[in-house]
Design a protein around this motif. Structure first.
Motif, short mmCIF file in Angstrom:
data_model
loop_
_atom_site.label_atom_id
_atom_site.label_comp_id
_atom_site.label_asym_id
_atom_site.label_seq_id
_atom_site.Cartn_x
_atom_site.Cartn_y
_atom_site.Cartn_z
N ASP A 163 0.84 -1.19 0.00
CA ASP A 163 0.00 0.00 0.00
C ASP A 163 0.88 1.24 0.00
OD1 ASP A 163 -2.10 1.76 0.23
OD2 ASP A 163 -2.58 1.26 2.32
N ASP A 164 1.23 1.78 -1.16
CA ASP A 164 0.77 1.34 -2.46
C ASP A 164 1.95 1.27 -3.42
OD1 ASP A 164 -1.13 0.57 -4.42
OD2 ASP A 164 -1.39 2.63 -5.05
N GLY A 165 3.11 0.83 -2.89
CA GLY A 165 4.23 0.66 -3.78
C GLY A 165 3.91 -0.25 -4.94
N ALA A 166 3.14 -1.31 -4.67
CA ALA A 166 2.79 -2.26 -5.72
C ALA A 166 1.91 -1.62 -6.78
CB ALA A 166 2.10 -3.47 -5.11
N GLY A 167 1.02 -0.73 -6.37
CA GLY A 167 0.18 -0.04 -7.34
C GLY A 167 1.00 0.85 -8.26
N THR A 168 1.95 1.59 -7.67
CA THR A 168 2.81 2.45 -8.47
C THR A 168 3.67 1.62 -9.42
OG1 THR A 168 2.86 4.08 -6.68
CG2 THR A 168 4.59 4.24 -8.35
N ALA A 169 4.22 0.51 -8.93
CA ALA A 169 5.05 -0.36 -9.76
C ALA A 169 4.24 -0.95 -10.91
CB ALA A 169 5.65 -1.47 -8.91
N THR A 170 2.99 -1.32 -10.65
CA THR A 170 2.13 -1.86 -11.71
C THR A 170 1.81 -0.78 -12.73
OG1 THR A 170 1.20 -3.46 -10.16
CG2 THR A 170 -0.05 -3.04 -12.16
N MET A 171 1.56 0.43 -12.27
CA MET A 171 1.33 1.55 -13.20
C MET A 171 2.53 1.72 -14.12
SD MET A 171 0.58 5.57 -12.29
CE MET A 171 2.25 5.86 -11.68
N VAL A 172 3.74 1.63 -13.58
CA VAL A 172 4.95 1.76 -14.39
C VAL A 172 5.04 0.62 -15.40
CG1 VAL A 172 7.47 1.53 -14.24
CG2 VAL A 172 6.26 3.11 -12.72
N GLU A 173 4.72 -0.60 -14.98
CA GLU A 173 4.79 -1.74 -15.88
C GLU A 173 3.76 -1.64 -16.99
OE1 GLU A 173 6.73 -4.20 -17.45
OE2 GLU A 173 7.33 -4.50 -15.37
N ILE A 174 2.57 -1.12 -16.67
CA ILE A 174 1.56 -0.88 -17.71
C ILE A 174 2.07 0.15 -18.72
CG2 ILE A 174 -0.75 0.06 -18.12
CD1 ILE A 174 -1.53 -1.07 -15.34
N ALA A 175 2.72 1.19 -18.21
CA ALA A 175 3.27 2.21 -19.12
C ALA A 175 4.31 1.59 -20.04
CB ALA A 175 3.87 3.36 -18.32
N ARG A 176 5.17 0.73 -19.51
CA ARG A 176 6.19 0.07 -20.35
C ARG A 176 5.53 -0.76 -21.44
NH1 ARG A 176 7.86 -4.15 -21.94
NH2 ARG A 176 6.21 -5.19 -20.74
N ALA A 177 4.49 -1.53 -21.06
CA ALA A 177 3.81 -2.37 -22.04
C ALA A 177 3.05 -1.54 -23.07
CB ALA A 177 2.86 -3.34 -21.32
N LEU A 178 2.38 -0.49 -22.62
CA LEU A 178 1.61 0.34 -23.55
C LEU A 178 2.51 1.10 -24.52
CD1 LEU A 178 -1.30 1.91 -21.46
CD2 LEU A 178 -1.47 0.24 -23.31
N ALA A 179 3.73 1.40 -24.10
CA ALA A 179 4.65 2.08 -25.01
C ALA A 179 4.93 1.23 -26.24
CB ALA A 179 5.94 2.42 -24.28
N THR A 180 4.83 -0.08 -26.11
CA THR A 180 5.03 -0.97 -27.26
C THR A 180 3.75 -1.15 -28.07
OG1 THR A 180 4.48 -3.05 -26.11
CG2 THR A 180 6.73 -2.23 -25.88
N ARG A 181 2.62 -0.67 -27.53
CA ARG A 181 1.32 -0.81 -28.21
C ARG A 181 0.71 0.56 -28.48
NH1 ARG A 181 -2.53 -4.91 -25.11
NH2 ARG A 181 -3.53 -4.85 -27.17
N GLU A 182 1.53 1.59 -28.47
CA GLU A 182 1.00 2.95 -28.52
C GLU A 182 0.15 3.19 -29.75
OE1 GLU A 182 2.62 7.41 -27.39
OE2 GLU A 182 4.05 5.89 -28.06
N GLY A 183 0.49 2.53 -30.88
CA GLY A 183 -0.28 2.72 -32.10
C GLY A 183 -1.70 2.21 -32.02
N GLU A 184 -2.02 1.38 -31.02
CA GLU A 184 -3.37 0.85 -30.85
C GLU A 184 -4.27 1.80 -30.07
OE1 GLU A 184 -3.52 -3.35 -29.61
OE2 GLU A 184 -1.33 -3.35 -29.80
N LEU A 185 -3.72 2.82 -29.48
CA LEU A 185 -4.49 3.71 -28.61
C LEU A 185 -5.21 4.76 -29.44
CD1 LEU A 185 -1.83 4.27 -25.79
CD2 LEU A 185 -3.74 2.64 -25.77
N ASP A 186 -6.53 4.85 -29.28
CA ASP A 186 -7.32 5.90 -29.92
C ASP A 186 -7.43 7.14 -29.03
OD1 ASP A 186 -7.80 4.22 -32.08
OD2 ASP A 186 -9.67 3.44 -31.22
N THR A 187 -7.16 6.98 -27.76
CA THR A 187 -7.34 8.04 -26.76
C THR A 187 -6.05 8.18 -25.97
OG1 THR A 187 -9.67 7.41 -26.58
CG2 THR A 187 -8.80 8.84 -24.85
#
Length: 437
Positions: free
Chosen positions: A241-265
């Motif tokens: 509470d809530d280091g894990a939440g922040t770490a997961t947010m960072v990991e989502i950002a890393r993954a989304l950076a490789t899928r950025e072209g799929e984002l409409d918003t």
């Protein structure tokens, strides 16, 4: 199309950042440690490819813990305790009353005026809703109690922390401490009806906190927010509470950076400061942003500590449907709770009608478990959970950012009526967090 899944399951970025946060001395709201955690989060978001990674500062009512104690004047017995954040300093010597769970009816049935009241951190299994610490504290305040003792229900000599105070009065009205389950049992058994002394030393001062922002995807006016809070309490690592939440947010950002072209918003990542002392960072953000520009908020608080994710959807049918689609795509169990909730950094936007999730992990223990104690440490967490949940949540965010995913906002009157219908308005009103006329 699926390479990102394997990359996420092998990634060390999120877990490495979790270790960075846990190894900071503490990340108490308004402290140097909180700022170090914010700076590290800003830097890693930039490193994984998010743009415009930055800090946004805001003023805060600061509070620094001093010593505290519980003492029986007649026998000389003393017991370990910790002050609850934003407790006023002072010493109270008064008749001690053990009110058990501290339900509203317990206060109605007892005379606690001028007395020192102890309540448990949980509620009985038959009770229809959780009664938060701050709600119990203000039942005591409104009943005229002179002091408040918050007893943990989790074994292990773990006094609990957790803030008091109202938005318009951030420092509480009466001194308050947390004691372990074992100490609370001894106090109730030995001294119910006798004088006890509670002492709190605390420094109240001006302080500064900060939110972290970064973005991915097209520069649309509308955005999906992915959030977690950066701060923790000063008694431990704050890994769950809530280091894990922040770490997961960072990991989502890393993954989304490789899928950025799929984002409409546009997807905006926000690490909120000072959640633990009253949602201060998210409240500040809600005041300076346009809620109508937020398509949805996915707030991560308490993820990773259980393998299965649970989603409070705040009665938004479209959010329930999106979480179900994600679970079905991966044939992965989730728990969906289609109810309202006003705890968590999604609340300052949800109360304005913005669609929002509160995302956490399902766990077997009652209440917070090791949360808000010195036992909230990195060794309780599993890197597998962080990786699996990052995969699921990344796909959910892509779905929410899709132009074909439409999630209507609600009006304030509808949100208020929903809380009233669920019987949740009483607790919000007693703690000063009912924003509706």
């Amino acid at each position: 199309m699926t390479d990102w899944i394997g990359e996420t399951f092998c990634s060390t970025v999120g877990w490495d950042h979790l270790e960075t946060l846990a190894d900071i001395d503490h990340r108490m709201a308004g402290s140097e440690g909180e700022r170090l955690g914010a700076e590290a989060t800003r830097d890693v978001l930039a490193d994984v490819g998010a743009r415009d990674a930055r800090l946004e500062t805001f003023d805060l009512q600061g509070w620094t813990r001093g010593d505290s104690g519980v003492h029986h004047p007649e026998s000389g017995a003393s017991y370990d305790s910790i002050a609850l954040p934003r407790s006023p300093g002072g010493t109270v010597e008064a008749e001690f009353v053990d009110l058990g769970y501290g339900l509203p009816e317990d206060f109605d049935a007892a005379d606690v005026e001028g007395k020192l009241v102890m309540v448990a951190s949980n509620v009985p299994s038959y009770h229809d809703r959780l009664i938060h610490r701050r709600e119990k504290y203000y039942y005591a305040v409104e009943a005229g109690a002179a002091g408040f003792v918050f007893r943990n229900h989790v074994e292990g000599q773990l006094p609990p922390t957790g803030s008091v105070g109202r938005p318009d009065h951030p420092i509480g009205e009466i001194p308050t401490v947390g004691v372990s389950k074992e100490v609370g049992a001894a106090l109730g058994r030995r001294f119910d009806g006798e004088p006890l002394r509670v002492r709190v030393d605390a420094d109240v001062h001006d302080a500064t906190s900060q939110n972290v922002h970064a973005e991915l995807g097209p520069e649309t006016d509308e955005r999906v927010l992915v959030s977690a809070h950066l701060d923790g309490h000063d008694i431990g690592e704050g890994a769950m509470d809530d280091g894990a939440g922040t770490a997961t947010m960072v990991e989502i950002a890393r993954a989304l950076a490789t899928r950025e072209g799929e984002l409409d918003t546009r997807v905006e990542f926000v690490g909120f400061g000072s959640e633990e002392v009253g949602l201060c960072g998210s409240q500040y953000h809600a005041e300076v942003c346009d809620p109508s520009s937020v398509k949805a908020i996915v707030n991560l608080d308490g993820v990773v500590r259980g393998r299965t994710l649970q989603f409070f959807t705040h009665t938004f049918d479209e959010l329930e449907a999106a979480a179900s689609r994600m679970a079905n795509r991966y044939d992965h169990p989730v728990r969906i709770i289609p109810r309202e909730g006003f705890r968590g950094d999604q609340w300052p936007l949800v109360r304005e009608g913005v669609p929002g999730y509160f995302v956490s992990g399902v766990r077997d223990s009652e209440g917070r478990g090791y949360g808000h104690t010195s036992a909230d440490t990195l060794d309780k967490l599993d890197v597998r959970n962080l990786r699996e949940q990052s995969i699921l949540l990344t796909d959910l965010v892509v779905d929410l950012a899709d132009a074909e995913t439409v999630i209507p906002h609600r009006d304030r009157a509808d949100v208020a009526a929903s809380f009233e219908a669920e019987g949740r308005s009483e607790g919000m009103k007693i703690v000063g967090e009912w924003p509706y006329a």
